[in-house]
Design a protein around this motif. Structure first.
Motif, PDB file in Angstrom:
ATOM      1  N   ILE A  35    -118.997 -88.161 -95.058  1.00  0.00           N
ATOM      2  CA  ILE A  35    -119.863 -88.557 -93.873  1.00  0.00           C
ATOM      3  C   ILE A  35    -121.118 -87.680 -93.560  1.00  0.00           C
ATOM      4  O   ILE A  35    -120.805 -86.751 -92.909  1.00  0.00           O
ATOM      5  CB  ILE A  35    -119.080 -89.081 -92.814  1.00  0.00           C
ATOM      6  N   PRO A  36    -122.373 -87.924 -93.952  1.00  0.00           N
ATOM      7  CA  PRO A  36    -123.579 -87.009 -93.646  1.00  0.00           C
ATOM      8  C   PRO A  36    -124.018 -87.284 -91.933  1.00  0.00           C
ATOM      9  O   PRO A  36    -124.076 -88.487 -91.698  1.00  0.00           O
ATOM     10  CB  PRO A  36    -124.407 -87.419 -94.610  1.00  0.00           C
ATOM     11  N   VAL A  37    -124.177 -86.408 -91.402  1.00  0.00           N
ATOM     12  CA  VAL A  37    -124.466 -86.360 -89.870  1.00  0.00           C
ATOM     13  C   VAL A  37    -125.817 -85.551 -89.852  1.00  0.00           C
ATOM     14  O   VAL A  37    -125.786 -84.391 -90.056  1.00  0.00           O
ATOM     15  CB  VAL A  37    -123.200 -85.969 -89.149  1.00  0.00           C
ATOM     16  N   LYS A  38    -126.790 -86.193 -89.326  1.00  0.00           N
ATOM     17  CA  LYS A  38    -127.996 -85.216 -88.914  1.00  0.00           C
ATOM     18  C   LYS A  38    -128.089 -84.631 -87.398  1.00  0.00           C
ATOM     19  O   LYS A  38    -127.836 -85.595 -86.433  1.00  0.00           O
ATOM     20  CB  LYS A  38    -129.164 -86.147 -89.231  1.00  0.00           C
ATOM     21  N   ILE A  39    -128.191 -83.460 -87.314  1.00  0.00           N
ATOM     22  CA  ILE A  39    -127.930 -82.766 -86.063  1.00  0.00           C
ATOM     23  C   ILE A  39    -129.397 -82.098 -85.973  1.00  0.00           C
ATOM     24  O   ILE A  39    -129.933 -81.424 -86.793  1.00  0.00           O
ATOM     25  CB  ILE A  39    -126.888 -81.925 -86.020  1.00  0.00           C
ATOM     26  N   LEU A  40    -130.157 -82.137 -84.730  1.00  0.00           N
ATOM     27  CA  LEU A  40    -131.332 -81.472 -84.265  1.00  0.00           C
ATOM     28  C   LEU A  40    -131.033 -80.113 -83.508  1.00  0.00           C
ATOM     29  O   LEU A  40    -129.868 -80.155 -82.697  1.00  0.00           O
ATOM     30  CB  LEU A  40    -132.269 -82.188 -83.591  1.00  0.00           C
ATOM     31  N   ILE A  41    -131.367 -78.962 -83.878  1.00  0.00           N
ATOM     32  CA  ILE A  41    -131.346 -77.893 -83.209  1.00  0.00           C
ATOM     33  C   ILE A  41    -132.698 -77.591 -82.563  1.00  0.00           C
ATOM     34  O   ILE A  41    -133.822 -77.223 -83.177  1.00  0.00           O
ATOM     35  CB  ILE A  41    -131.037 -76.476 -83.809  1.00  0.00           C
ATOM     36  N   ALA A  42    -132.705 -77.819 -81.056  1.00  0.00           N
ATOM     37  CA  ALA A  42    -133.963 -77.613 -80.241  1.00  0.00           C
ATOM     38  C   ALA A  42    -134.056 -76.460 -79.270  1.00  0.00           C
ATOM     39  O   ALA A  42    -132.818 -75.995 -79.040  1.00  0.00           O
ATOM     40  CB  ALA A  42    -134.225 -78.961 -79.914  1.00  0.00           C
ATOM     41  N   GLY A  43    -134.941 -76.407 -78.601  1.00  0.00           N
ATOM     42  CA  GLY A  43    -135.258 -75.433 -77.364  1.00  0.00           C
ATOM     43  C   GLY A  43    -136.470 -74.774 -77.396  1.00  0.00           C
ATOM     44  O   GLY A  43    -137.386 -74.940 -78.358  1.00  0.00           O
ATOM     45  N   GLY A  44    -136.881 -73.901 -76.582  1.00  0.00           N
ATOM     46  CA  GLY A  44    -138.107 -73.346 -76.512  1.00  0.00           C
ATOM     47  C   GLY A  44    -138.402 -72.153 -77.674  1.00  0.00           C
ATOM     48  O   GLY A  44    -137.516 -71.656 -78.595  1.00  0.00           O
ATOM     49  N   PHE A  45    -139.435 -71.446 -77.491  1.00  0.00           N
ATOM     50  CA  PHE A  45    -139.855 -70.624 -78.568  1.00  0.00           C
ATOM     51  C   PHE A  45    -139.184 -69.297 -78.327  1.00  0.00           C
ATOM     52  O   PHE A  45    -138.904 -68.637 -77.243  1.00  0.00           O
ATOM     53  CB  PHE A  45    -141.438 -70.102 -78.020  1.00  0.00           C
ATOM     54  N   GLY A  46    -138.358 -68.840 -79.619  1.00  0.00           N
ATOM     55  CA  GLY A  46    -137.683 -67.570 -79.896  1.00  0.00           C
ATOM     56  C   GLY A  46    -136.676 -67.590 -78.977  1.00  0.00           C
ATOM     57  O   GLY A  46    -135.773 -66.679 -78.830  1.00  0.00           O
ATOM     58  N   VAL A  47    -135.682 -68.775 -78.844  1.00  0.00           N
ATOM     59  CA  VAL A  47    -134.498 -69.185 -78.190  1.00  0.00           C
ATOM     60  C   VAL A  47    -133.284 -68.902 -79.245  1.00  0.00           C
ATOM     61  O   VAL A  47    -132.139 -68.645 -78.746  1.00  0.00           O
ATOM     62  CB  VAL A  47    -134.296 -70.315 -77.551  1.00  0.00           C
ATOM     63  N   GLY A  48    -133.751 -68.651 -80.450  1.00  0.00           N
ATOM     64  CA  GLY A  48    -132.488 -68.302 -81.459  1.00  0.00           C
ATOM     65  C   GLY A  48    -132.286 -69.744 -82.477  1.00  0.00           C
ATOM     66  O   GLY A  48    -131.259 -69.744 -83.133  1.00  0.00           O
ATOM     67  N   LYS A  49    -133.331 -70.870 -82.616  1.00  0.00           N
ATOM     68  CA  LYS A  49    -132.812 -71.726 -83.430  1.00  0.00           C
ATOM     69  C   LYS A  49    -132.592 -71.510 -84.739  1.00  0.00           C
ATOM     70  O   LYS A  49    -131.839 -71.938 -85.457  1.00  0.00           O
ATOM     71  CB  LYS A  49    -133.935 -73.012 -83.299  1.00  0.00           C
ATOM     72  N   THR A  50    -133.530 -70.656 -85.517  1.00  0.00           N
ATOM     73  CA  THR A  50    -133.596 -70.136 -86.936  1.00  0.00           C
ATOM     74  C   THR A  50    -132.298 -69.415 -87.158  1.00  0.00           C
ATOM     75  O   THR A  50    -131.537 -69.505 -88.148  1.00  0.00           O
ATOM     76  CB  THR A  50    -134.816 -69.368 -87.062  1.00  0.00           C
ATOM     77  N   THR A  51    -132.047 -68.588 -86.022  1.00  0.00           N
ATOM     78  CA  THR A  51    -130.802 -67.804 -86.117  1.00  0.00           C
ATOM     79  C   THR A  51    -129.347 -68.545 -86.074  1.00  0.00           C
ATOM     80  O   THR A  51    -128.664 -68.438 -87.045  1.00  0.00           O
ATOM     81  CB  THR A  51    -130.599 -66.790 -84.922  1.00  0.00           C
ATOM     82  N   LEU A  52    -129.414 -69.616 -85.337  1.00  0.00           N
ATOM     83  CA  LEU A  52    -128.206 -70.438 -85.206  1.00  0.00           C
ATOM     84  C   LEU A  52    -128.110 -71.100 -86.876  1.00  0.00           C
ATOM     85  O   LEU A  52    -126.950 -71.133 -87.510  1.00  0.00           O
ATOM     86  CB  LEU A  52    -128.335 -71.399 -84.374  1.00  0.00           C
ATOM     87  N   VAL A  53    -129.226 -71.792 -87.219  1.00  0.00           N
ATOM     88  CA  VAL A  53    -129.100 -72.474 -88.504  1.00  0.00           C
ATOM     89  C   VAL A  53    -128.497 -71.535 -89.640  1.00  0.00           C
ATOM     90  O   VAL A  53    -127.760 -71.773 -90.318  1.00  0.00           O
ATOM     91  CB  VAL A  53    -130.570 -73.003 -88.888  1.00  0.00           C
ATOM     92  N   GLY A  54    -129.396 -70.183 -89.519  1.00  0.00           N
ATOM     93  CA  GLY A  54    -128.993 -69.332 -90.661  1.00  0.00           C
ATOM     94  C   GLY A  54    -127.536 -68.695 -90.715  1.00  0.00           C
ATOM     95  O   GLY A  54    -126.821 -68.677 -91.410  1.00  0.00           O
ATOM     96  N   ALA A  55    -127.114 -68.703 -89.532  1.00  0.00           N
ATOM     97  CA  ALA A  55    -125.800 -68.242 -89.312  1.00  0.00           C
ATOM     98  C   ALA A  55    -124.500 -69.187 -89.822  1.00  0.00           C
ATOM     99  O   ALA A  55    -123.659 -68.648 -90.014  1.00  0.00           O
ATOM    100  CB  ALA A  55    -125.354 -67.753 -87.810  1.00  0.00           C
ATOM    101  N   VAL A  56    -124.791 -70.400 -89.442  1.00  0.00           N
ATOM    102  CA  VAL A  56    -123.590 -71.547 -89.627  1.00  0.00           C
ATOM    103  C   VAL A  56    -123.812 -72.168 -91.166  1.00  0.00           C
ATOM    104  O   VAL A  56    -122.836 -72.604 -91.604  1.00  0.00           O
ATOM    105  CB  VAL A  56    -123.626 -72.501 -88.568  1.00  0.00           C
ATOM    106  N   SER A  57    -124.965 -71.998 -91.602  1.00  0.00           N
ATOM    107  CA  SER A  57    -125.197 -72.792 -92.835  1.00  0.00           C
ATOM    108  C   SER A  57    -124.383 -72.186 -93.929  1.00  0.00           C
ATOM    109  O   SER A  57    -124.419 -71.063 -94.519  1.00  0.00           O
ATOM    110  CB  SER A  57    -126.594 -72.929 -93.298  1.00  0.00           C
ATOM    111  N   GLU A  58    -123.842 -73.056 -94.739  1.00  0.00           N
ATOM    112  CA  GLU A  58    -122.973 -72.795 -95.955  1.00  0.00           C
ATOM    113  C   GLU A  58    -123.580 -72.647 -96.940  1.00  0.00           C
ATOM    114  O   GLU A  58    -123.333 -72.241 -98.229  1.00  0.00           O
ATOM    115  CB  GLU A  58    -121.740 -73.751 -95.963  1.00  0.00           C
ATOM    116  N   ILE A  59    -124.903 -73.161 -96.963  1.00  0.00           N
ATOM    117  CA  ILE A  59    -125.985 -72.964 -98.335  1.00  0.00           C
ATOM    118  C   ILE A  59    -126.997 -71.988 -97.614  1.00  0.00           C
ATOM    119  O   ILE A  59    -127.139 -71.679 -96.636  1.00  0.00           O
ATOM    120  CB  ILE A  59    -126.525 -74.360 -98.649  1.00  0.00           C
TER     121      ILE A  59
END
Length: 203
Positions: free
Chosen positions: A14-38
Motif C-alpha cells: 500500500i503506497p502512501v504519500k506523506i509531506l514533510i513541511a515547515g520553515g526554512f532550515g528546520v530539518g526537512k531534508t535531514t528527516l527525509v535523508g535519515a529515515v529513507s531506505e533508498i
C-alpha cells in the motif's frame, strides 16, 4: 479455483504519500535523508548572495544550502505499508509547488524549531485550509528552547486533536516514530469520522 493465496503470493504493498513541511532550515531534508531506505533524491543548492534579504537565516546562520524543489525518500513502516516522503521547500518563493506536492497526500508532518516557532505558521495554515491531517514534530536543537509539547501546542494555537511530537530528525528511529504517529493520527481521524456518520444501532 481456490480463492486463497498460495504461500508464495505476497499482498501488493500500500503506497502512501506523506509531506514533510515547515520553515526554512528546520530539518526537512535531514528527516527525509535519515529515515529513507533508498538513497534520497535531494534538490539542494548553495545559498548565494542573491538570497540576501529574501531568505531569513536568523537562527540558522550556519546553513549553507537550501531545497529548491523537493526532497524524496521512501520507508517501509511494516509489511505492505510503504511511505513515500516528499519534503517541501521552506521559502515563500517556492510555495507555488505546494499544491502539486499535496495532491494525493494522506497527511503531513510540520516540523517546528523552538528558536523560530513562527516559521511553521504558514505550513499549519496551509494544511488546515486544505483539510489535510497533520502533526507537528518539534525538532529539538541543542541551542533551542526547552519547551514541552503542551507549551508548543499553546504557542501555535493548535486544535487539541493535532499531535505534537518531540523528535531529533538526525536519528532514524526518532524520525520513524514521527511518521508512525502521523499514520496513527490519520487512521484515528478516519475511524472517528466513520463512527460519527454511522447510523445508530437498534437496541
Amino acid at each position: 479455483m481456490d480463492s486463497k493465496r498460495s504461500e508464495g503470493d505476497a499482498e501488493a504493498p500500500i503506497p502512501v504519500k506523506i509531506l514533510i513541511a515547515g520553515g526554512f532550515g528546520v530539518g526537512k531534508t535531514t528527516l527525509v535523508g535519515a529515515v529513507s531506505e533508498i538513497r534520497p533524491l535531494q534538490t539542494e543548492e548553495l545559498l548565494t548572495d542573491r538570497g540576501v534579504g529574501v531568505d531569513d537565516t536568523a537562527g540558522v546562520e550556519q546553513k549553507t544550502t537550501t531545497t529548491v524543489a523537493m526532497d524524496f525518500g521512501r520507508i517501509t513502516i511494516r509489511d505492505g505499508l510503504i511511505l513515500y516522503l516528499f519534503g517541501t521547500p521552506g521559502q515563500d518563493r517556492f510555495w507555488f509547488m505546494w499544491d502539486e506536492l499535496a495532491t494525493g497526500a494522506l497527511g503531513a508532518v510540520v516540523l517546528a524549531d523552538t528558536r523560530r516557532l513562527a516559521d511553521c505558521f504558514p505550513a499549519i495554515d496551509y494544511f488546515e485550509r486544505r483539510g489535510l491531517p497533520f502533526l507537528v514534530g518539534v525538532n529539538v536543537f541543542s541551542d533551542g528552547f526547552d519547551y514541552s509539547g503542551d507549551e508548543v501546542r499553546e504557542a501555535l494555537d493548535l486544535d487539541p486533536v493535532v499531535p505534537v511530537v518531540l523528535c531529533d530528525v538526525r536519528r532514524r528511529e526518532s524520525g520513524k516514530n514521527v511518521l508512525v504517529a502521523l499514520v496513527r493520527h490519520v487512521i484515528g481521524l478516519r475511524v472517528d469520522t466513520q463512527e460519527a456518520g454511522a447510523p445508530a444501532r437498534r437496541t
